[in-house]
Structures are given as C-alpha cells and as structure tokens.
Design a protein around this motif. Structure first.
Motif, PDB file in Angstrom:
ATOM      1  N   GLY A 167     -13.751  16.077   2.423  1.00 26.84           N
ATOM      2  CA  GLY A 167     -14.985  15.770   1.708  1.00 26.84           C
ATOM      3  C   GLY A 167     -15.017  16.307   0.302  1.00 26.84           C
ATOM      4  N   SER A 168     -13.835  16.451  -0.304  1.00 25.07           N
ATOM      5  CA  SER A 168     -13.776  17.074  -1.633  1.00 25.07           C
ATOM      6  C   SER A 168     -12.460  16.718  -2.321  1.00 25.07           C
ATOM      7  N   PHE A 169     -12.545  16.307  -3.585  1.00 19.49           N
ATOM      8  CA  PHE A 169     -11.344  16.040  -4.375  1.00 19.49           C
ATOM      9  C   PHE A 169     -10.597  17.342  -4.671  1.00 19.49           C
ATOM     10  N   SER A 170     -11.356  18.384  -5.005  1.00 19.36           N
ATOM     11  CA  SER A 170     -10.710  19.648  -5.366  1.00 19.36           C
ATOM     12  C   SER A 170     -10.021  20.295  -4.169  1.00 19.36           C
ATOM     13  N   GLU A 171     -10.669  20.251  -2.995  1.00 24.17           N
ATOM     14  CA  GLU A 171     -10.057  20.817  -1.796  1.00 24.17           C
ATOM     15  C   GLU A 171      -8.811  20.026  -1.395  1.00 24.17           C
ATOM     16  N   ALA A 172      -8.876  18.711  -1.543  1.00 25.87           N
ATOM     17  CA  ALA A 172      -7.711  17.885  -1.232  1.00 25.87           C
ATOM     18  C   ALA A 172      -6.561  18.207  -2.179  1.00 25.87           C
ATOM     19  N   ALA A 173      -6.876  18.401  -3.462  1.00 23.73           N
ATOM     20  CA  ALA A 173      -5.840  18.752  -4.432  1.00 23.73           C
ATOM     21  C   ALA A 173      -5.176  20.067  -4.063  1.00 23.73           C
ATOM     22  N   ARG A 174      -6.000  21.044  -3.649  1.00 23.22           N
ATOM     23  CA  ARG A 174      -5.459  22.353  -3.277  1.00 23.22           C
ATOM     24  C   ARG A 174      -4.544  22.225  -2.061  1.00 23.22           C
ATOM     25  N   GLU A 175      -4.956  21.449  -1.042  1.00 26.80           N
ATOM     26  CA  GLU A 175      -4.141  21.320   0.168  1.00 26.80           C
ATOM     27  C   GLU A 175      -2.847  20.556  -0.094  1.00 26.80           C
ATOM     28  N   LEU A 176      -2.914  19.519  -0.921  1.00 22.48           N
ATOM     29  CA  LEU A 176      -1.742  18.675  -1.158  1.00 22.48           C
ATOM     30  C   LEU A 176      -0.836  19.194  -2.268  1.00 22.48           C
ATOM     31  N   GLY A 177      -1.305  20.191  -3.032  1.00 20.42           N
ATOM     32  CA  GLY A 177      -0.494  20.730  -4.112  1.00 20.42           C
ATOM     33  C   GLY A 177      -0.513  19.880  -5.373  1.00 20.42           C
ATOM     34  N   TYR A 178      -1.582  19.079  -5.558  1.00 17.05           N
ATOM     35  CA  TYR A 178      -1.743  18.256  -6.744  1.00 17.05           C
ATOM     36  C   TYR A 178      -2.825  18.863  -7.634  1.00 17.05           C
ATOM     37  N   THR A 179      -2.941  18.333  -8.838  1.00 15.91           N
ATOM     38  CA  THR A 179      -4.109  18.637  -9.655  1.00 15.91           C
ATOM     39  C   THR A 179      -5.258  17.738  -9.206  1.00 15.91           C
ATOM     40  N   GLN A 180      -6.485  18.149  -9.516  1.00 19.12           N
ATOM     41  CA  GLN A 180      -7.630  17.315  -9.145  1.00 19.12           C
ATOM     42  C   GLN A 180      -7.569  15.973  -9.862  1.00 19.12           C
ATOM     43  N   SER A 181      -7.067  15.974 -11.071  1.00 14.23           N
ATOM     44  CA  SER A 181      -6.928  14.734 -11.830  1.00 14.23           C
ATOM     45  C   SER A 181      -5.956  13.779 -11.135  1.00 14.23           C
ATOM     46  N   ALA A 182      -4.877  14.333 -10.600  1.00 15.65           N
ATOM     47  CA  ALA A 182      -3.898  13.490  -9.897  1.00 15.65           C
ATOM     48  C   ALA A 182      -4.503  12.871  -8.645  1.00 15.65           C
ATOM     49  N   MET A 213       0.852  -1.193   0.000  1.00 16.53           N
ATOM     50  CA  MET A 213       0.000   0.000   0.000  1.00 16.53           C
ATOM     51  C   MET A 213       0.889   1.243   0.000  1.00 16.53           C
ATOM     52  N   ASP A 214       0.761   2.044  -1.032  1.00 10.73           N
ATOM     53  CA  ASP A 214       1.595   3.239  -1.177  1.00 10.73           C
ATOM     54  C   ASP A 214       1.153   4.308  -0.171  1.00 10.73           C
ATOM     55  N   PRO A 215       2.063   4.747   0.722  1.00  7.82           N
ATOM     56  CA  PRO A 215       1.659   5.755   1.713  1.00  7.82           C
ATOM     57  C   PRO A 215       1.230   7.078   1.102  1.00  7.82           C
ATOM     58  N   HIS A 216       1.772   7.415  -0.078  1.00  8.04           N
ATOM     59  CA  HIS A 216       1.345   8.659  -0.738  1.00  8.04           C
ATOM     60  C   HIS A 216      -0.128   8.575  -1.132  1.00  8.04           C
ATOM     61  N   LEU A 217      -0.533   7.420  -1.635  1.00 10.73           N
ATOM     62  CA  LEU A 217      -1.934   7.230  -1.994  1.00 10.73           C
ATOM     63  C   LEU A 217      -2.818   7.250  -0.746  1.00 10.73           C
ATOM     64  N   LEU A 218      -2.323   6.638   0.324  1.00 11.93           N
ATOM     65  CA  LEU A 218      -3.088   6.597   1.569  1.00 11.93           C
ATOM     66  C   LEU A 218      -3.267   8.000   2.142  1.00 11.93           C
ATOM     67  N   ARG A 219      -2.215   8.810   2.070  1.00 13.98           N
ATOM     68  CA  ARG A 219      -2.310  10.185   2.590  1.00 13.98           C
ATOM     69  C   ARG A 219      -3.315  11.001   1.772  1.00 13.98           C
ATOM     70  N   THR A 220      -3.316  10.779   0.457  1.00 14.55           N
ATOM     71  CA  THR A 220      -4.298  11.458  -0.390  1.00 14.55           C
ATOM     72  C   THR A 220      -5.709  11.040  -0.005  1.00 14.55           C
ATOM     73  N   TYR A 221      -5.919   9.750   0.207  1.00 21.13           N
ATOM     74  CA  TYR A 221      -7.242   9.240   0.583  1.00 21.13           C
ATOM     75  C   TYR A 221      -7.722   9.870   1.886  1.00 21.13           C
ATOM     76  N   VAL A 222      -6.869   9.911   2.889  1.00 20.51           N
ATOM     77  CA  VAL A 222      -7.241  10.484   4.189  1.00 20.51           C
ATOM     78  C   VAL A 222      -7.598  11.958   4.031  1.00 20.51           C
ATOM     79  N   ILE A 228      -6.705   7.968  -5.822  1.00 18.08           N
ATOM     80  CA  ILE A 228      -7.797   7.205  -5.205  1.00 18.08           C
ATOM     81  C   ILE A 228      -8.089   5.956  -6.036  1.00 18.08           C
ATOM     82  N   ALA A 229      -8.103   6.111  -7.342  1.00 23.11           N
ATOM     83  CA  ALA A 229      -8.370   4.964  -8.213  1.00 23.11           C
ATOM     84  C   ALA A 229      -7.282   3.903  -8.065  1.00 23.11           C
ATOM     85  N   ALA A 230      -6.026   4.338  -7.970  1.00 24.24           N
ATOM     86  CA  ALA A 230      -4.919   3.395  -7.818  1.00 24.24           C
ATOM     87  C   ALA A 230      -5.009   2.650  -6.491  1.00 24.24           C
ATOM     88  N   LEU A 231      -5.411   3.362  -5.438  1.00 26.97           N
ATOM     89  CA  LEU A 231      -5.545   2.720  -4.133  1.00 26.97           C
ATOM     90  C   LEU A 231      -6.687   1.708  -4.142  1.00 26.97           C
TER      91      LEU A 231
END
Length: 293
Positions: A16-31, A1-10, A36-39
């Motif tokens: 409660g939002s893909f876009s908000e998570a992307a903004r906080e983590l510095g990723y694109t929403q697509s990433a 289990m990739d910890p980077h994927l797990l951190r994104t999931y948490v 999540i799909a990979a996990l």
C-alpha cells in the motif's frame, strides 16, 4: 507484459505504499513510479489510485492473474537452475504438519536435513520454486485417489501413506459411544477450524455438498500447527475435529470415532520437481528410497 513491472505492481499493492515497495525491492521511489506508469501504459488502463494507494477495478483483475504468473516464472527459473546445480549434500523438506507421521519421519536421513513445517497449500509452492528439495503434503481423498493439488508447476507426486479418519469429541459427548460416524450426521455440529493442524472445514463442506456447501459451523479457530493441541481442544469441548486415526487416539478426555461415510482416507504424498524423481541423488535419493521401501 514485463514481469519486473508486474512484480513491482504486486509489491506496491501488498504494501500500500510506493516508498515501502521501493525499500523492499531495492529501487528508488522514482523507479517504482516509473514501473507502474510503464505497466499502465502497456495495458492502456489505470491500475492504481495514488491517494490512497489502492488497485482500481482493472488493477484488481490483474492481481487475480499476477500471483499465478509470477509463481510460474519463479518455478521455471528454479527448474532450469537445477540443471547447473551441483549435487546437494543436504536435504530441505517442506511439510504440512499432518504429513509428519511415523513413516515419513523415519525416512528422513540421520544428518543434513532441514525440515520446515508450513501450511499445506505452501508445500507445492516451496518445491516448485526451489525453496525445498522435496515436499510432504497431506489431505483427504477417496481410497487410492491422488490429492487435488494446486497447478503451480510440473511436480511429481507419489502416495506414501493412507490411513483412516476419525472424529475427535469429548468422552462425555452423546456420540462418543458410536462405532462409526457419518459426515451427514455432523453437518450441524460445532467444529474446530484449523487450516494447518487439521482438515479444513472447507474440505468437509466440499465433500458433503449439501445446501450450497453450508454447515460445519466454526466454534473456535486454531491457527497453530500442532495436531495434538487441536485434539486437546476437541477433548475440552470447544468443537469437533477430524484427524487421522493415529493422531486422534490416546488423547486424554477425548474419544476418536472412525468416519465411515463417505469413504475417505487421510493421504500423504511426496512431492518432487518433475524429472527429479527419475534419477534422485544424494540425500534426496536416500529419502525417497526409504519412503518407497
């Protein structure tokens, strides 16, 4: 289990939002969506519903493990970073409010100190992850027994102070004239719930046992960190409070009656990263040396 994927999931679940998570983590929403799909592919289970964004039953179960796993990884990184770190000229101390009493405050170096008050359950986490160089944590225990601390990482705990506990109640209270009080006699009383500034009521329920841990009803909840304010609330008749005797005394309008049964004390412990206590240097050495004297 990739910890980077797990951190994104948490992060997605917390916000409660893909876009908000992307903004906080510095990723694109697509990433984020790809993470999540990979996990989900890795675990062969759906973890999130998309509309609304919420964990599935399997996702809820994963969350029960995720926090501890990510914390352990952060603690491991911080532990290894200490090998390469240069000696520090400053001291960051995390402390629960009731751990800040005359002995521990007097031990702090005169300069170069950052002192952060925080809930007691956060103190071991702060030391484990490198947020703090040392921690001061308090709790209730039998005399000379160590505190029961969460297993967040290898930490060295040293007892630095113990003192009696007292029940704080208004001077007009029928029990104010007692020379001592038993916890058994106070199960049905109205109490102040103060998770940070006082002894949590869950701890009293656990100590007392009783009928499925019931009793110790909350009359008022205080979410601040000042023990003297908690004592003042008790003096004003809003509920009873259990505090270290040194904090409970000399409160206008209140009486502090020692707790005589069960035999419990208020204990303060110094927390250091495992191994750091063997050869402390700089301000950490000065601090630990003063506490040990």
């Amino acid at each position: 289990m990739d910890p980077h994927l797990l951190r994104t999931y948490v992060t997605v679940v917390r916000l409660g939002s893909f876009s908000e998570a992307a903004r906080e983590l510095g990723y694109t929403q697509s990433a984020v969506s790809q993470h999540i799909a990979a996990l989900e592919t890795d675990l062969a289970l759906p973890l999130l519903t998309r509309r609304p964004v919420a964990p599935t039953p399997a996702g809820e179960r994963l969350l029960e493990h995720a926090g501890a796993l990510l914390l352990r990884l952060d603690a491991a990184r911080a532990d290894l970073d200490r090998f390469a770190a240069a000696p520090r000229a400053t001291l960051d101390v995390a402390a629960s409010p009731l751990a800040l009493h005359a002995r521990t405050l007097a031990a702090l170096p005169a300069t170069g100190v950052t002192l952060r008050a925080m809930p007691r359950e956060r103190v071991p986490v702060a030391v484990a992850t490198g947020e703090a160089d040392a921690g001061l944590v308090d709790g209730v225990a039998a005399p000379s027994d160590p505190l029961l601390l969460p297993d967040v990482a290898p930490l060295a705990a040293t007892g630095v102070a113990e003192e009696p506990l007292a029940v704080v109640l208004p001077t007009s209270h029928p029990l104010a004239g007692r020379t001592g009080l038993r916890l058994d006699d106070l199960v049905d009383a109205r109490w102040l719930e103060a998770p940070t500034a006082g002894i949590p009521l869950d701890r009293l329920r656990a100590v007392h046992g009783g009928s499925a841990g019931r009793g110790f009803r909350t009359a008022l909840r205080y979410e601040g960190g000042d023990p003297r304010t908690l004592a003042a609330l008790a003096a004003a008749g809003h509920g009873l409070a259990l505090l270290p005797l040194s904090v409970a005394t000399d409160v206008p309008g209140a009486t502090a009656v020692p707790l005589v049964a069960p035999r419990l004390v208020h204990r303060t412990e110094l927390l250091l990263p495992a191994g750091a206590e063997a050869e402390p240097t700089g301000p950490v050495a000065e601090f630990t040396g003063r506490l040990g004297s």
